[in-house]
Each structure stands twice: as structure tokens, then as C-alpha cells.
Scaffold this motif. Structure first.
Motif, PDB file in Angstrom:
ATOM      1  N   LEU A  99      53.008  22.844  52.428  1.00 50.07           N
ATOM      2  CA  LEU A  99      53.622  22.052  51.370  1.00 50.07           C
ATOM      3  C   LEU A  99      52.496  21.377  50.611  1.00 50.07           C
ATOM      4  O   LEU A  99      51.839  20.474  51.144  1.00 50.07           O
ATOM      5  CB  LEU A  99      54.595  21.029  51.955  1.00 50.07           C
ATOM      6  CG  LEU A  99      55.694  21.608  52.850  1.00 50.07           C
ATOM      7  CD1 LEU A  99      56.477  20.504  53.516  1.00 50.07           C
ATOM      8  CD2 LEU A  99      56.600  22.528  52.053  1.00 50.07           C
ATOM      9  N   GLU A 100      52.250  21.828  49.384  1.00 53.14           N
ATOM     10  CA  GLU A 100      51.136  21.341  48.586  1.00 53.14           C
ATOM     11  C   GLU A 100      51.626  20.317  47.572  1.00 53.14           C
ATOM     12  O   GLU A 100      52.358  20.651  46.646  1.00 53.14           O
ATOM     13  CB  GLU A 100      50.460  22.510  47.854  1.00 53.14           C
ATOM     14  CG  GLU A 100      49.893  23.549  48.788  1.00 53.14           C
ATOM     15  CD  GLU A 100      49.263  24.720  48.066  1.00 53.14           C
ATOM     16  OE1 GLU A 100      49.446  24.857  46.826  1.00 53.14           O
ATOM     17  OE2 GLU A 100      48.586  25.515  48.742  1.00 53.14           O
ATOM     18  N   GLY A 101      51.223  19.057  47.760  1.00 59.14           N
ATOM     19  CA  GLY A 101      51.626  17.982  46.866  1.00 59.14           C
ATOM     20  C   GLY A 101      50.640  17.808  45.723  1.00 59.14           C
ATOM     21  O   GLY A 101      49.427  17.922  45.911  1.00 59.14           O
ATOM     22  N   HIS A 102      51.175  17.553  44.530  1.00 53.96           N
ATOM     23  CA  HIS A 102      50.359  17.394  43.320  1.00 53.96           C
ATOM     24  C   HIS A 102      50.823  16.174  42.528  1.00 53.96           C
ATOM     25  O   HIS A 102      51.966  15.731  42.662  1.00 53.96           O
ATOM     26  CB  HIS A 102      50.479  18.636  42.429  1.00 53.96           C
ATOM     27  CG  HIS A 102      50.009  19.887  43.093  1.00 53.96           C
ATOM     28  ND1 HIS A 102      48.722  20.317  43.025  1.00 53.96           N
ATOM     29  CD2 HIS A 102      50.682  20.804  43.841  1.00 53.96           C
ATOM     30  CE1 HIS A 102      48.599  21.456  43.703  1.00 53.96           C
ATOM     31  NE2 HIS A 102      49.780  21.771  44.203  1.00 53.96           N
TER      32      HIS A 102
ATOM     33  N   ILE B 112      49.632  19.173  52.650  1.00 56.45           N
ATOM     34  CA  ILE B 112      48.321  18.959  52.042  1.00 56.45           C
ATOM     35  C   ILE B 112      48.539  18.379  50.651  1.00 56.45           C
ATOM     36  O   ILE B 112      49.535  18.686  49.999  1.00 56.45           O
ATOM     37  CB  ILE B 112      47.502  20.267  51.980  1.00 56.45           C
ATOM     38  CG1 ILE B 112      46.071  19.986  51.550  1.00 56.45           C
ATOM     39  CG2 ILE B 112      48.161  21.286  51.098  1.00 56.45           C
ATOM     40  CD1 ILE B 112      45.122  21.139  51.774  1.00 56.45           C
ATOM     41  N   SER B 113      47.632  17.528  50.221  1.00 58.21           N
ATOM     42  CA  SER B 113      47.727  16.964  48.877  1.00 58.21           C
ATOM     43  C   SER B 113      46.491  17.341  48.076  1.00 58.21           C
ATOM     44  O   SER B 113      45.366  17.217  48.558  1.00 58.21           O
ATOM     45  CB  SER B 113      47.841  15.442  48.941  1.00 58.21           C
ATOM     46  OG  SER B 113      47.824  14.908  47.623  1.00 58.21           O
TER      47      SER B 113
ATOM     48  N   VAL C 117      55.600  19.708  44.075  1.00 53.98           N
ATOM     49  CA  VAL C 117      55.240  20.212  45.405  1.00 53.98           C
ATOM     50  C   VAL C 117      55.481  21.705  45.364  1.00 53.98           C
ATOM     51  O   VAL C 117      56.512  22.174  44.872  1.00 53.98           O
ATOM     52  CB  VAL C 117      56.076  19.568  46.529  1.00 53.98           C
ATOM     53  CG1 VAL C 117      55.881  20.315  47.845  1.00 53.98           C
ATOM     54  CG2 VAL C 117      55.704  18.103  46.698  1.00 53.98           C
ATOM     55  N   GLU C 118      54.515  22.454  45.844  1.00 58.25           N
ATOM     56  CA  GLU C 118      54.631  23.908  45.944  1.00 58.25           C
ATOM     57  C   GLU C 118      54.798  24.287  47.411  1.00 58.25           C
ATOM     58  O   GLU C 118      54.066  23.813  48.265  1.00 58.25           O
ATOM     59  CB  GLU C 118      53.383  24.598  45.384  1.00 58.25           C
ATOM     60  CG  GLU C 118      53.189  24.377  43.907  1.00 58.25           C
ATOM     61  CD  GLU C 118      51.968  25.113  43.366  1.00 58.25           C
ATOM     62  OE1 GLU C 118      51.698  26.250  43.810  1.00 58.25           O
ATOM     63  OE2 GLU C 118      51.289  24.524  42.503  1.00 58.25           O
ATOM     64  N   ILE C 119      55.779  25.142  47.675  1.00 61.55           N
ATOM     65  CA  ILE C 119      55.962  25.685  49.023  1.00 61.55           C
ATOM     66  C   ILE C 119      55.252  27.033  49.050  1.00 61.55           C
ATOM     67  O   ILE C 119      55.607  27.936  48.290  1.00 61.55           O
ATOM     68  CB  ILE C 119      57.446  25.848  49.374  1.00 61.55           C
ATOM     69  CG1 ILE C 119      58.129  24.483  49.405  1.00 61.55           C
ATOM     70  CG2 ILE C 119      57.596  26.573  50.720  1.00 61.55           C
ATOM     71  CD1 ILE C 119      59.611  24.535  49.756  1.00 61.55           C
ATOM     72  N   VAL C 120      54.234  27.140  49.900  1.00 57.29           N
ATOM     73  CA  VAL C 120      53.459  28.373  50.015  1.00 57.29           C
ATOM     74  C   VAL C 120      53.617  28.901  51.436  1.00 57.29           C
ATOM     75  O   VAL C 120      53.256  28.229  52.398  1.00 57.29           O
ATOM     76  CB  VAL C 120      51.969  28.136  49.693  1.00 57.29           C
ATOM     77  CG1 VAL C 120      51.180  29.425  49.823  1.00 57.29           C
ATOM     78  CG2 VAL C 120      51.812  27.535  48.300  1.00 57.29           C
ATOM     79  N   TYR C 121      54.159  30.105  51.558  1.00 51.36           N
ATOM     80  CA  TYR C 121      54.345  30.720  52.877  1.00 51.36           C
ATOM     81  C   TYR C 121      53.056  31.378  53.321  1.00 51.36           C
ATOM     82  O   TYR C 121      52.333  31.961  52.523  1.00 51.36           O
ATOM     83  CB  TYR C 121      55.481  31.746  52.823  1.00 51.36           C
ATOM     84  CG  TYR C 121      56.834  31.073  52.805  1.00 51.36           C
ATOM     85  CD1 TYR C 121      57.541  30.871  53.970  1.00 51.36           C
ATOM     86  CD2 TYR C 121      57.364  30.608  51.626  1.00 51.36           C
ATOM     87  CE1 TYR C 121      58.754  30.230  53.952  1.00 51.36           C
ATOM     88  CE2 TYR C 121      58.590  29.957  51.591  1.00 51.36           C
ATOM     89  CZ  TYR C 121      59.285  29.769  52.768  1.00 51.36           C
ATOM     90  OH  TYR C 121      60.479  29.130  52.751  1.00 51.36           O
TER      91      TYR C 121
END
Length: 185
Positions: free
Chosen positions: A116-119, A157-158, A180-184
Motif C-alpha cells: 500500500l503506497e501512500g502519497h 510504505i509512504s 494510495v496505490e495498491i500494488v500486488y
């Protein structure tokens, strides 16, 4: 029996019928087991038996960091971007349906792992935006956990303002960067 007693009994009966009609009839679907095809005779050789074939059920598939899920005879690529309001880390209601699809896939296949990439947008200090991106990713994590996804399936992760999706110094660009991007994996 008086009229008021009859009315009371009718009211109780109607209420009971309405409540019975409102109860859930959904049943949990059992896990789908592989299907074994019975051995058959091969053409041309009488009596020769082949090994039974196992047909695996269709499962979600990770492709380029995105999740492709079976949908009847077709497939659907789940949307992995979730946007936030300025200076907020609250999951918007418009994203709930898509997040529920992610949660269902991750519950069905516990081997799926996501990052889970937070921006954040460029406004604010670097440190503040890193913390805000982390709060946003943790909000998505909490939502998915509330839907039954295991915490061990998710990594947070941010990137703060370091990886903008859109360049620009206006509300349109900033709105695309608050995500937030969900990256598998």
C-alpha cells in the motif's frame, strides 16, 4: 375475542412475516476444490487408460502489479488507486466498492500480498507529507483488515510528495497526487 385482540394478532402476524422476509438467505460459498476428470480410453488404443486430469479453478492473477480477477467467463482488472481530500486520511465512500473487491480476492487467496503506497501533494513539508502518506496507506490497510484481510498480507510504505502522478502546481494536479496505490507483489 374482541376486535382489538384480533387487530393485535394481525399486527403481530404481519410484523413476523415482514421480519421473516428481511432475514438473510445468503449462504457462505464453500471453497472450490479442484475437479477430477474420470479416466478415459484414448482413441486408437483399446483399453489404454490416461491419468486423471485436474482442472484448477480460476483464481485471481497478478499482472504488472495489478490484480486480474475471474468474473464469470470474463475477467476484471481491479482499480488500485484511491484518492483523498486535502490533508485527510479518510477513505472516501466512492472507493468502498472497489476496496471490497480487493478484500474479497485477498480473503479467497491468502497467498496474495500487496504493498500500500501512500502519497501526498507537494504542499507541506517533506516530513509532514511522508507522515500523511503513511496515514493514508494505513487507512486503506485498516479498511481491508475490517473486511477480513490479514495484516500479514499487506505492507505499508509512504512516498509522501516524492512520486507525483501529475506534475503541476494547481488543484487538478494536487488531487491526483493525494492517493494510495495498491500494488500486488
Amino acid at each position: 375475542m374482541g376486535i382489538s385482540s384480533i387487530r393485535g394478532m394481525v399486527l403481530v402476524s404481519v410484523t413476523a412475516l415482514l421480519l421473516a422476509g428481511c432475514t438473510s438467505t445468503e449462504q457462505e460459498e464453500p471453497d472450490v476444490a479442484p475437479v477430477t476428470v474420470e479416466p478415459t480410453t484414448t482413441a486408437g488404443t483399446a483399453g489404454e487408460m490416461r491419468e486423471p486430469e485436474t482442472v484448477a479453478p480460476r483464481r485471481p492473477m497478478v499482472q504488472g502489479g495489478n490484480l486480474i480477477v475471474p468474473l464469470g467467463d470474463a475477467t476484471e482488472e481491479l482499480q488500485g488507486l484511491f484518492y483523498f481530500d486535502f490533508d485527510q486520511a479518510i477513505v472516501k465512500r466512492v472507493g468502498h466498492t472497489e476496496l471490497n473487491k480487493h478484500a474479497m480476492a485477498m480473503k479467497d487467496d491468502r497467498s496474495l500480498r500487496v504493498r500500500l503506497e501512500g502519497h501526498a501533494d507537494e504542499r507541506g513539508t517533506r516530513e509532514y507529507n511522508l507522515a500523511l502518506g503513511e496515514r493514508r496507506a494505513n487507512a486503506i490497510r485498516a479498511y481491508l483488515q475490517a473486511q477480513g484481510v490479514l495484516g500479514s498480507q499487506m505492507e505499508v510504505i509512504s512516498y509522501g510528495e516524492e512520486k507525483p502522478a501529475a506534475m503541476g502546481h494547481n488543484e487538478q494536479a494536487w488531487a491526483q497526487n493525494r492517493r494510495v496505490e495498491i500494488v500486488y507483489k
